[in-house]
Design a protein around this motif. Structure first.
Motif, short mmCIF file in Angstrom:
data_model
loop_
_atom_site.label_atom_id
_atom_site.label_comp_id
_atom_site.label_asym_id
_atom_site.label_seq_id
_atom_site.Cartn_x
_atom_site.Cartn_y
_atom_site.Cartn_z
N TYR A 135 0.82 -1.21 0.00
CA TYR A 135 0.00 0.00 0.00
C TYR A 135 0.86 1.26 0.00
O TYR A 135 0.54 2.24 -0.69
CB TYR A 135 -0.91 0.00 1.22
N LEU A 136 1.97 1.24 0.76
CA LEU A 136 2.79 2.45 0.91
C LEU A 136 3.95 2.52 -0.08
O LEU A 136 4.40 3.62 -0.42
CB LEU A 136 3.33 2.55 2.34
N ARG A 137 4.45 1.36 -0.53
CA ARG A 137 5.58 1.38 -1.47
C ARG A 137 5.27 0.66 -2.77
O ARG A 137 6.17 0.44 -3.58
CB ARG A 137 6.82 0.77 -0.82
N GLY A 138 4.00 0.32 -2.97
CA GLY A 138 3.61 -0.31 -4.23
C GLY A 138 4.23 -1.66 -4.47
O GLY A 138 4.28 -2.14 -5.61
N GLY A 139 4.73 -2.30 -3.39
CA GLY A 139 5.36 -3.61 -3.56
C GLY A 139 6.67 -3.55 -4.32
O GLY A 139 7.17 -4.58 -4.78
N ASN A 140 7.22 -2.35 -4.49
CA ASN A 140 8.47 -2.14 -5.26
C ASN A 140 8.39 -2.82 -6.63
O ASN A 140 9.29 -3.57 -7.03
CB ASN A 140 9.68 -2.66 -4.48
N GLU A 141 7.32 -2.51 -7.35
CA GLU A 141 7.09 -3.11 -8.66
C GLU A 141 7.26 -2.11 -9.81
O GLU A 141 7.21 -2.50 -10.98
CB GLU A 141 5.67 -3.70 -8.74
N ALA A 142 7.47 -0.84 -9.52
CA ALA A 142 7.45 0.19 -10.57
C ALA A 142 8.71 0.13 -11.43
O ALA A 142 9.83 0.03 -10.94
CB ALA A 142 7.32 1.58 -9.94
N SER A 143 8.51 0.19 -12.76
CA SER A 143 9.63 0.26 -13.71
C SER A 143 10.10 1.71 -13.84
O SER A 143 9.46 2.63 -13.35
CB SER A 143 9.18 -0.26 -15.07
N TRP A 144 11.21 1.90 -14.54
CA TRP A 144 11.80 3.24 -14.63
C TRP A 144 10.87 4.22 -15.33
O TRP A 144 10.79 5.38 -14.95
CB TRP A 144 13.16 3.18 -15.33
N TRP A 145 10.17 3.76 -16.37
CA TRP A 145 9.32 4.72 -17.09
C TRP A 145 8.05 5.03 -16.29
O TRP A 145 7.52 6.14 -16.38
CB TRP A 145 9.00 4.22 -18.49
N THR A 146 7.58 4.09 -15.47
CA THR A 146 6.47 4.39 -14.55
C THR A 146 6.92 5.43 -13.53
O THR A 146 6.18 6.38 -13.23
CB THR A 146 6.01 3.11 -13.83
N ILE A 147 8.13 5.25 -13.01
CA ILE A 147 8.68 6.22 -12.05
C ILE A 147 8.85 7.59 -12.71
O ILE A 147 8.46 8.62 -12.15
CB ILE A 147 10.03 5.73 -11.49
#
Length: 556
Positions: free
Chosen positions: A33-45
């Motif tokens: 919920y707070l860190r998104g499960g550390n799933e974000a790719s560079w372009w999402t970031i």
């Protein structure tokens, strides 16, 4: 507004809310919920970082800035690429190493609990205010132009954001921001194309640039050193660097975007993406405002862009005087349009002088119109730059594109507000509630509290938005609020990173004094607001050094 415009607008908003809820439906744990499960790719970031900063204020106010003052505002962002490099080298690896939920968590380990709480409190004040502004800014302009009820518009924007942000947390914010940025850029490119296509006799971009240059709208660089000038190369590189470092390095709404990355490298690439594309994007938005100015050299612009002001004066005893000004404005416009076309074809200096003389006459008429509006109602805001772009959208764009551009404004408002609510909740729960008041509960409890505080901050933002008032140029207002607080926060972090001999008590006292001094300088001087980032940061470092030195001397 036509049925197709309403369909595009409503369809876009429903799509964003549904995709946010659906994509984050599996978020059952606090970390997810707070860190998104550390799933974000560079372009999402990268898109998330850009979308968080690019609020609706950017897409309403920045074109108005370009219309009125040209491209010079782009200098505000010149320090950003340098800041991104510094963040990639220092801040990002440290945040990943410590596995923090918030930027301020690091400060407790380096100093103590009171420094963590103080910095979190400063963040909550300024970002809490900004969350209300990001709702209020598009709401007041849309309600004025479209005739919508202001409070209902604020509530609609706020409630839509609350639905998917409470439901999905960081992952919902990350997912929706990708689609919101795609909608935003599609809308802006479409508008730019329509602007150029609407110029007379296939003038094209080169002819428009020639005319913009005559009016002084194309100068993007100012190398003069003037403390009172808000936008110069020097204020952008120095004050802009300090602001960008503080905003992207210590503001939880941004930190939360890149600590949700799959790895350090993915987060660094996301920030580099922002470093490469942020300035071109802002330049393009300003250039769109300049092209709106060129469009109105051949199509009569409103004498006053805020229709609410027009209604007030036309229903007052000054109505006849205002209509006389409008008629005179129109006659000048007819003459200026013919001369402008001639100048584009010939670039004759004498014709250019005539155009500028007529332009000064029109500006004088606008000032007279503002004076009449103020006499009709002294409380009416006469700074109408924020209404330039939205009025162009409503009056000049074809059906379908109007709905798309309104969707752009709503999307931008929702993306930045969602990130702010997400960050405000995380900071409230992890830095204050969990650490100070209730440290030993289960992760399920903190997940519930995180959702509850997201909802609460959303309600606070809506309430603040419904009570807000228009102040100067909206994008400047947000940056002014940030500059008043960011310098102090950045000074604390720079000491934490680089000046190891300074301890908690010295920094704590210095930070409080520095913040009070910055507020005093803002209220009593005309210093350009970007410099407050440098001043606040410098005051914290200098005073903390002195206090620590005195403390060490006493102990010796």
């Amino acid at each position: 507004m036509s049925l197709i415009d309403w369909s595009i607008l409503i369809g876009t908003l429903v799509f964003i809310v549904v995709i946010g809820v659906w994509k984050s439906r599996s978020n059952k744990a606090l970390d997810g919920y707070l860190r998104g499960g550390n799933e974000a790719s560079w372009w999402t970031i990268g898109l998330g970082v850009m979308a968080t900063q690019a609020s609706a204020i950017t897409f309403l106010s920045t074109p108005g800035q370009g219309y009125a003052d040209g491209l010079g505002f782009v200098q505000f962002y010149f320090g950003l690429p340098i800041a991104m490099i510094i963040l990639c080298i220092t801040f990002v690896p440290l945040y990943y190493k410590l596995k923090v939920y918030t930027a301020y968590e690091f400060l407790e380990g380096r100093f103590d609990l009171k420094m963590r709480v103080l910095t979190s409190f400063l963040f909550l004040i300024q970002r809490g205010l900004a969350a209300g502004i990001t709702i209020y800014a598009p709401a007041i302009i849309l309600s004025t132009i479209m005739g919508w009820n202001l409070k209902i518009t604020c509530i609609v924007i706020g409630v839509l954001v609350i639905i998917y942000t409470v439901s999905g947390g960081t992952k919902a914010v990350n997912v929706t921001q990708k689609y919101q940025m795609l909608i935003i850029m599609l809308g802006m490119f479409s508008t730019f194309y329509i602007l150029l296509d609407g110029l007379p006799n296939n003038m094209g971009f080169s002819g428009a640039w020639t005319l913009a240059d005559l009016h002084g709208k194309t100068q993007a660089l100012d190398f003069n050193f003037d403390w009172n000038n808000r936008y110069t190369v020097w204020s952008g590189i120095t004050g802009g660097l300090f602001l960008a470092l503080s905003y992207f390095g210590t503001d939880q709404s941004q930190v939360q975007r890149y600590i949700s990355g799959q790895s350090i490298r993915q987060s660094q690439l996301g920030l580099i993406f922002n470093a490469l594309f942020k300035i071109p994007m802002q330049y393009f938005i300003l250039l769109t405002g300049v092209m709106v100015f060129i469009f109105y050299q051949f199509t009569t612009a409103p004498l006053f862009f805020n229709p609410a002001g027009e209604v007030i004066v036309k229903e007052s005893p000054y109505a006849d005087q205002y209509r006389e000004l409008e008629n005179e404005y129109q006659m000048i416009q007819d003459e200026k349009s013919a001369l402008s076309l001639d100048y584009v074809n010939s670039e004759n200096a004498e014709v250019g002088d005539q155009i500028m003389a007529l332009n000064r006459d029109q500006l004088k008429l606008r000032e007279e119109a503002k004076s009449l509006i103020s006499q009709a109602d002294p409380l009416t805001e006469t700074n109408d730059k924020d209404y330039v772009f939205i009025r162009y959208i409503i009056q000049q764009l074809p059906k379908g594109i109007i709905g798309l551009l309104l969707a752009v404004i709503f999307s931008a408002a929702m993306s930045s507000t969602a990130a702010e609510l997400n960050a405000l909740s995380t900071t409230t729960v992890m830095d204050i509630y969990k650490r100070v008041f209730n440290p030993s509960r289960s992760s399920e409890h903190y997940l519930f509290i995180s959702k509850a505080t997201t909802f609460l901050w959303g309600i606070i933002a809506i309430l603040f938005a419904t009570l807000g008032t228009l102040f100067e140029n909206l994008i400047q207002l947000v940056n002014i609020i940030g500059s008043i607080f960011y310098g102090t926060i950045l000074g604390i972090f720079l000491i934490a990173f680089y000046i190891k001999w300074i301890r908690a008590n010295a920094v704590f006292i210095a930070a409080i004094i520095a913040e009070l001094m910055v507020i005093y300088f803002y209220m009593t001087t005309d210093i350009g607001f970007l410099w407050f980032n440098v001043i606040g940061c410098g005051l914290v470092i200098i005073m903390a050094s002195i206090i620590q030195w005195i403390t060490n001397m006493k102990k010796a």
